[in-house]
Design an enzyme around this catalytic site. Structure first.
Site, mmCIF file in Angstrom:
data_model
loop_
_atom_site.group_PDB
_atom_site.id
_atom_site.type_symbol
_atom_site.label_atom_id
_atom_site.label_comp_id
_atom_site.label_asym_id
_atom_site.label_seq_id
_atom_site.Cartn_x
_atom_site.Cartn_y
_atom_site.Cartn_z
ATOM 1 N N LYS A 178 0.772 -1.143 0.087
ATOM 2 C CA LYS A 178 -0.124 -0.074 -0.020
ATOM 3 C C LYS A 178 0.927 1.395 0.115
ATOM 4 O O LYS A 178 1.729 1.376 0.719
ATOM 5 C CB LYS A 178 -0.934 0.235 1.150
ATOM 6 N N THR A 211 -7.825 9.250 7.992
ATOM 7 C CA THR A 211 -7.250 8.076 7.515
ATOM 8 C C THR A 211 -7.279 7.009 8.561
ATOM 9 O O THR A 211 -6.393 5.958 8.348
ATOM 10 C CB THR A 211 -5.869 8.306 7.022
ATOM 11 N N GLY A 213 -7.822 3.910 10.197
ATOM 12 C CA GLY A 213 -8.614 2.444 9.942
ATOM 13 C C GLY A 213 -8.394 2.244 8.363
ATOM 14 O O GLY A 213 -9.055 1.331 7.938
ATOM 15 N N THR A 214 -7.516 3.070 7.716
ATOM 16 C CA THR A 214 -7.764 2.685 6.088
ATOM 17 C C THR A 214 -7.252 1.304 5.800
ATOM 18 O O THR A 214 -7.948 0.600 5.057
ATOM 19 C CB THR A 214 -7.066 3.729 5.267
ATOM 20 N N GLY A 215 -6.250 1.045 6.592
ATOM 21 C CA GLY A 215 -5.427 -0.258 6.107
ATOM 22 C C GLY A 215 -6.578 -1.516 6.628
ATOM 23 O O GLY A 215 -6.629 -2.527 5.869
ATOM 24 N N CYS A 216 -7.026 -1.378 7.810
ATOM 25 C CA CYS A 216 -8.107 -2.492 8.456
ATOM 26 C C CYS A 216 -9.163 -2.501 7.321
ATOM 27 O O CYS A 216 -9.597 -3.728 6.904
ATOM 28 C CB CYS A 216 -8.467 -2.011 9.638
HETATM 29 N N1 LIG Z 1 -5.204 9.956 1.133
HETATM 30 C C1 LIG Z 1 -5.465 9.084 0.580
HETATM 31 N N2 LIG Z 1 -6.291 9.117 -0.620
HETATM 32 C C2 LIG Z 1 -6.751 7.810 -1.293
HETATM 33 N N3 LIG Z 1 -5.998 6.647 -0.823
HETATM 34 C C3 LIG Z 1 -5.722 6.606 0.219
HETATM 35 C C4 LIG Z 1 -5.111 7.648 0.986
HETATM 36 N N4 LIG Z 1 -4.386 6.988 1.946
HETATM 37 C C5 LIG Z 1 -4.209 5.845 2.091
HETATM 38 N N5 LIG Z 1 -5.002 5.406 1.002
HETATM 39 C C6 LIG Z 1 -5.244 3.972 0.564
HETATM 40 O O1 LIG Z 1 -5.741 3.475 1.779
HETATM 41 C C7 LIG Z 1 -5.395 2.175 1.854
HETATM 42 C C8 LIG Z 1 -4.662 1.927 3.007
HETATM 43 O O2 LIG Z 1 -3.187 2.582 2.798
HETATM 44 P P1 LIG Z 1 -2.012 2.884 3.794
HETATM 45 O O3 LIG Z 1 -0.689 3.059 3.195
HETATM 46 O O4 LIG Z 1 -2.467 4.326 4.596
HETATM 47 O O5 LIG Z 1 -2.266 1.687 4.690
HETATM 48 P P2 LIG Z 1 -2.097 1.495 6.415
HETATM 49 O O6 LIG Z 1 -0.868 2.604 6.855
HETATM 50 O O7 LIG Z 1 -1.910 0.301 6.760
HETATM 51 O O8 LIG Z 1 -3.343 2.212 7.146
HETATM 52 P P3 LIG Z 1 -3.575 2.591 8.599
HETATM 53 O O9 LIG Z 1 -3.655 4.089 8.470
HETATM 54 O O10 LIG Z 1 -5.144 2.185 8.787
HETATM 55 O O11 LIG Z 1 -2.624 1.921 9.556
HETATM 56 C C9 LIG Z 1 -4.564 1.764 0.353
HETATM 57 O O12 LIG Z 1 -5.131 1.259 -0.417
HETATM 58 C C10 LIG Z 1 -4.023 3.324 0.004
HETATM 59 O O13 LIG Z 1 -3.892 3.396 -1.262
HETATM 60 C C1 LIG Z 2 -6.863 -2.359 17.100
HETATM 61 C C2 LIG Z 2 -6.455 -1.712 15.861
HETATM 62 N N1 LIG Z 2 -5.899 -2.512 14.935
HETATM 63 C C3 LIG Z 2 -5.303 -1.772 13.895
HETATM 64 C C4 LIG Z 2 -4.870 -0.447 13.690
HETATM 65 C C5 LIG Z 2 -4.154 0.089 12.699
HETATM 66 O O1 LIG Z 2 -4.546 1.206 12.375
HETATM 67 C C6 LIG Z 2 -5.244 0.117 14.932
HETATM 68 N N2 LIG Z 2 -5.058 1.585 15.126
HETATM 69 N N3 LIG Z 2 -5.965 -0.325 16.031
#
Ligand SMILES: Nc1ncnc2c1ncn2[C@@H]1O[C@H](COP(=O)(O)OP(=O)(O)OP(=O)(O)O)[C@@H](O)[C@H]1O
Ligand SMILES: Cc1ncc(CO)c(N)n1
Length: 309
Positions: A178, A211, A213-216
């Site tokens: 990502k 942003t 929880g985007t990854g989850c």
């Molecule tokens: N500002 C943004 N605009 C559009 N898409 C985004 C943006 N930020 C993240 N994404 C998308 O969101 C998803 C998660 O990406 P990211 O790299 O932020 O993951 P992460 O760090 O694991 O997330 P988290 O913040 O939940 O830990 C990917 O599909 C990425 O392309």
């Molecule tokens: C419980 C939990 N899982 C994953 C993440 C990563 O975004 C978070 N902030 N909290």
């Protein structure tokens, strides 16, 4: 007829934007029946993580086993694992009952958006050696990929493609690397390495602090889409395809052959995340939105009634 089913094995986020809560909301929004096993409790809100409360590894396994013994699963999403002990116990259970978990999507959660550490450094090796080879899809962000490979964070798309391939060599069939953390770029690019090659999936960057929880949400949406594909392939279950009001990976697949499934599930999972991210950018949840990172809007697929004047 039974609905598509999925399990999330992850940490609880009391603020409701990430972890178990994000996953169950995502499953529901996508018409998938959600089950869960909680690996840790967090006291958390949009501003950060105030406490992490561990769960005994055997209690994590008890939850997993209860679900497995009763409910057939089409897919499983794994998120925050919190400790080396939980990883070891889970790897053993998955190793002995791999098929019962369905499609396995692993989000190797290490650090929260707020910067709080959710997995100790010492557990990384166990994640790489024991869990990665059991996984169908792994969805690291840039720092997580670098930590798993023990290399510097990828600085451009070529380096991302290279790292995604290297992660496949460690045992995951498909890698979604990502690109959300490359904040100077106007375009967000996720690099997908799969048995057919490498694809770049692009999206316009949404300028928002929301942003959390985007990854989850992305990993849960991909798992949900695999579950929907699995049920759509089951004879007599065609009607289930119309349960969700969002683009459905099951609409894109043809026949009984599977190679296109990965890109269909990942593409539809990303579509949901992008809609939820845009929806989240328009809502305000916290009393102090400038201090933290608000959640994406998981309810985006559920119509809201307009206010009547
Ligand atoms: N500002 C943004 N605009 C559009 N898409 C985004 C943006 N930020 C993240 N994404 C998308 O969101 C998803 C998660 O990406 P990211 O790299 O932020 O993951 P992460 O760090 O694991 O997330 P988290 O913040 O939940 O830990 C990917 O599909 C990425 O392309
Ligand atoms: C419980 C939990 N899982 C994953 C993440 C990563 O975004 C978070 N902030 N909290």
């Amino acid at each position: 007829m039974r609905p598509p089913t999925s399990m999330t094995i992850a940490g609880s986020d009391s603020g409701g934007g990430a972890g178990i809560q994000a996953d169950l909301k995502t499953f529901t929004a996508l018409g998938v029946y959600g089950t869960s096993a909680i690996t840790a409790l967090t006291a958390q809100n949009t501003r950060g993580v105030q406490a992490v409360i561990p769960i005994d590894p055997q209690d994590v396994i008890r939850q997993v086993t209860s679900v497995l013994d009763d409910i057939p699963l089409d897919a499983t999403k794994i998120g925050m694992l919190a400790s080396a002990e939980v990883i070891a116990a889970l790897a053993e259970t998955i190793g002995s009952r791999r098929v019962a978990f369905g499609h396995l999507v692993l989000d190797p959660v290490m650090v929260a958006t707020s910067g709080d550490v959710l997995l100790p450094d010492t557990a990384t090796e166990l994640l790489r050696e024991r869990l990665l080879p059991l996984t169908h899809v792994i969805t690291p962000n840039l720092p997580e990929a670098a930590r798993l490979l023990d290399v510097p964070v990828a600085a451009d798309l070529d380096a991302m493609a290279d790292q995604a391939e290297q992660l496949r060599d460690l045992g995951a069939e498909v890698v979604v690397l990502k690109g959300g953390h490359r904040e100077a770029e106007e375009e967000v690019v996720d690099v997908v390495a799969h048995p057919g090659g490498v694809d770049l999936l692009r999206a316009e960057r949404v300028h928002t602090r929301g942003t959390h929880g985007t990854g989850c949400t992305l990993a849960a949406a991909i798992a949900a889409q695999y579950a929907r594909i699995a049920r759509a392939r089951t004879p007599g279950n065609g009607g289930l395809r119309f349960l969700a009001t969002t683009p459905d990976a099951a609409d894109e697949i043809g026949g009984a052959q599977a190679p296109g499934d990965d890109l269909a599930a990942i593409g539809a999972g990303r579509d949901f995340l992008q809609r939820a991210l845009r929806g989240g950018a328009e809502q305000q949840l916290s009393v102090a939105p400038q201090d933290g990172h608000g959640p994406v809007d998981h309810l985006i697929t559920i119509a809201r009634r307009e206010a009547e004047d």
